[in-house]
Design a protein around this motif. Structure first.
Motif, mmCIF file in Angstrom:
data_model
loop_
_atom_site.group_PDB
_atom_site.id
_atom_site.type_symbol
_atom_site.label_atom_id
_atom_site.label_comp_id
_atom_site.label_asym_id
_atom_site.label_seq_id
_atom_site.Cartn_x
_atom_site.Cartn_y
_atom_site.Cartn_z
ATOM 1 N N ALA A 32 42.246 35.171 42.898
ATOM 2 C CA ALA A 32 41.035 36.655 43.288
ATOM 3 C C ALA A 32 39.854 36.115 42.748
ATOM 4 O O ALA A 32 39.656 35.906 41.290
ATOM 5 C CB ALA A 32 41.025 37.962 43.289
ATOM 6 N N PRO A 33 38.817 35.195 43.249
ATOM 7 C CA PRO A 33 37.496 34.881 42.745
ATOM 8 C C PRO A 33 36.701 36.059 41.799
ATOM 9 O O PRO A 33 36.428 36.685 42.540
ATOM 10 C CB PRO A 33 36.122 34.380 43.235
ATOM 11 N N LEU A 34 36.109 36.486 40.432
ATOM 12 C CA LEU A 34 35.658 37.662 39.801
ATOM 13 C C LEU A 34 34.127 37.890 41.279
ATOM 14 O O LEU A 34 34.686 39.077 40.586
ATOM 15 C CB LEU A 34 34.662 36.687 38.692
ATOM 16 N N GLU A 35 33.758 37.398 41.399
ATOM 17 C CA GLU A 35 32.643 37.884 42.397
ATOM 18 C C GLU A 35 33.093 38.256 43.686
ATOM 19 O O GLU A 35 31.527 39.174 43.772
ATOM 20 C CB GLU A 35 32.008 36.110 42.959
ATOM 21 N N ALA A 36 34.262 37.873 43.748
ATOM 22 C CA ALA A 36 34.998 38.890 45.076
ATOM 23 C C ALA A 36 35.542 40.486 44.118
ATOM 24 O O ALA A 36 36.240 41.127 45.077
ATOM 25 C CB ALA A 36 36.048 37.654 45.381
ATOM 26 N N ALA A 37 34.853 40.539 43.440
ATOM 27 C CA ALA A 37 35.864 42.468 43.497
ATOM 28 C C ALA A 37 35.348 43.288 43.917
ATOM 29 O O ALA A 37 36.164 43.939 43.730
ATOM 30 C CB ALA A 37 35.429 42.423 41.682
ATOM 31 N N ASP A 56 48.006 44.572 41.074
ATOM 32 C CA ASP A 56 47.459 43.818 40.446
ATOM 33 C C ASP A 56 46.962 42.329 40.473
ATOM 34 O O ASP A 56 47.601 41.959 41.859
ATOM 35 C CB ASP A 56 49.249 43.329 39.401
ATOM 36 N N VAL A 57 46.007 42.265 39.753
ATOM 37 C CA VAL A 57 44.813 41.329 40.427
ATOM 38 C C VAL A 57 45.203 39.792 39.173
ATOM 39 O O VAL A 57 44.519 39.860 37.854
ATOM 40 C CB VAL A 57 43.861 41.780 41.009
ATOM 41 N N MET A 58 45.146 38.944 39.507
ATOM 42 C CA MET A 58 44.987 37.715 38.683
ATOM 43 C C MET A 58 43.918 37.053 39.148
ATOM 44 O O MET A 58 43.416 36.302 40.080
ATOM 45 C CB MET A 58 45.954 36.439 39.239
ATOM 46 N N TRP A 59 42.404 37.084 38.337
ATOM 47 C CA TRP A 59 41.487 37.023 38.554
ATOM 48 C C TRP A 59 41.164 35.349 37.987
ATOM 49 O O TRP A 59 42.110 34.764 37.299
ATOM 50 C CB TRP A 59 40.622 37.607 37.121
ATOM 51 N N GLY A 60 40.671 35.210 38.626
ATOM 52 C CA GLY A 60 39.770 33.676 38.203
ATOM 53 C C GLY A 60 37.953 33.080 38.210
ATOM 54 O O GLY A 60 37.850 33.967 38.869
ATOM 55 N N ASP A 61 37.528 32.129 37.375
ATOM 56 C CA ASP A 61 36.566 32.134 37.569
ATOM 57 C C ASP A 61 36.420 30.764 37.407
ATOM 58 O O ASP A 61 36.213 30.084 36.287
ATOM 59 C CB ASP A 61 35.905 32.988 35.706
#
Ligand code: ZN
Ligand code: ZN
Length: 412
Positions: A32-37, A56-61
């Protein structure tokens, strides 16, 4: 319709139609891109309402990825946070629903060293392998969707200011997801039924080969005996109906790994994990790429093809009519999830075992002997257009029209 409401509709579609999340299941958002929060939060709400026990979420940046390329030691691109891959595999093994949210700036890595980029990508594929094996067998319900991140929006709508571009990309994305229909979920059901009817027709025909003819393309792909066409919704080995991609307009099967002959020219650019490959053509002999040329991104294309033996062979062939809403939107998305649903396409790399009768029960060697390709990678690229003809070739060599000038040539 305001933006918040649009996000809610998209989130609900993802949980109900994409994943068909079951009460009591856990949901892992594995990318999940951070901007997609804002979208991720709506998805979590929808998931809990549908009975999820844990989201649960694995964020990516992307900024962090770029920082690594700019400042990390150049011999360090084989480093990988192994716990992430283990966590994903554990979730897949447990039968959690898995969601991947793409949204990659097509030019993110364009100025970086192509060797480092290729080591980085290869390392990711290697570590993701065990999770992808579960996914390729449909061991659990999984879906890929996209989120309109700023870097991607800037590429698609370069003339708009950043915020307007992002809003416009969001609109374009949701538009092709049929969210304007009064009841989007019902519209999806009707659409996936139509795709299933195409699949039945083609599986029943059991063509020995497909022949593609169009500008720069003259390609014949042998199809293995027992190949199965799939598309729209799918079913897990545990019996859950789900829709692996949103949007989806394709019906697809596997070509025989040793029986591709001829030339194919890409009809749209390929955004390969942050590197753009444009105006490229591949020549096949006995299923293997023997010549590759690209106006842009040729070094990355070559490295992709050299990943392993299967990366230079095909694992998927998919048919999409030129009248698909995504082709008609006229937007070049620079993102395979959208662009592959605008045009017929093929994928370099591994085949899906569910595309062969009895395939999900086969070991890798048996699957390969039956014609199924195996590779670390699976990368779709587009060859279809409003000028593409496709013929189905029978065992006796007779040809039947499957598509003419980009449209279906048979009724179901
Ligand atoms: Zn596809
Ligand atoms: Zn694919």
């Amino acid at each position: 319709m305001n933006f918040q409401h649009t996000l809610q509709t998209y989130a609900e579609l993802t949980v109900k139609v994409g994943l068909n999340l079951q009460p009591g299941q856990r949901l892992l958002i594995m990318r999940a891109p951070l901007e997609a929060a804002p979208l991720v939060r709506e998805i979590a709400v929808s998931a809990y309402k549908a009975g999820a026990r844990l989201v649960d979420v694995m964020w990516g940046d992307e900024e962090l990825v770029l920082a690594r390329f700019q400042h990390a030691p150049c011999d360090s691109f084989e480093e990988y946070p192994v716990w992430r891959a283990k966590g994903m595999e554990e979730a897949a093994r447990r039968g959690d629903a898995l969601l991947s949210i793409t949204g990659v700036s097509p030019d993110l890595l364009k100025d970086q060293d192509s060797d480092s980029v290729s080591v980085y990508q290869r390392t990711r594929w290697e570590h993701m392998g065990p999770t992808l094996e579960h996914i390729k067998r449909n061991a659990t319900n999984w879906t890929v969707i996209a989120a309109p991140v700023p870097g991607w929006a800037a590429k698609v709508f370069p003339d708009l200011p950043p915020e307007a571009g992002q809003a416009r990309l969001g609109e374009a994305m949701f538009e092709v997801c049929r969210r304007r229909q009064a009841d989007p979920a019902a519209a999806w059901e009707a659409h996936t039924k139509g795709l299933a009817a195409r699949c039945d027709y083609l599986s029943h025909k059991g063509y020995a080969a497909l022949k593609f003819t169009g500008p720069g393309t003259d390609l014949t792909l042998g199809l293995p005996e027992g190949h199965v066409w799939t598309g729209g919704s799918d079913i897990t080995t545990t019996g859950i109906t789900f829709t692996p991609n949103l949007p989806t307009e394709e019906v697809f099967t596997l070509p025989h790994r040793d029986r591709g002959e001829g030339v194919v020219s890409a009809s749209r650019p390929l955004n390969y994990m942050g590197s753009l490959i444009e105006d490229f053509a591949l020549t096949f002999d006995e299923g293997r790429v023997v010549k590759a040329v690209a106006a842009k991104g040729e070094p990355i294309l070559r490295k992709l093809l050299d990943t392993d033996d299967g990366a230079g062979r095909l694992g998927e062939v998919a048919l999409v009519p030129h009248s698909s809403p995504i082709a008609q939107a006229g937007t070049l998305f620079y993102e395979s999830l959208f662009d592959e649903n605008a045009a017929s396409h093929v994928a370099l790399g591994s085949a899906y075992k569910f595309n062969l009768a009895g395939g999900t029960a086969m070991g890798d060697d048996e699957f390969a002997a039956a014609g199924g390709n195996h590779s670390l990678v699976h990368v779709d690229f587009m060859l279809g257009s409003g000028e593409m003809d496709v013929d189905g070739i029978g065992e006796d060599g007779t040809a039947e029209p499957v598509m003419r000038v980009g449209e279906w040539a048979f009724d179901v």
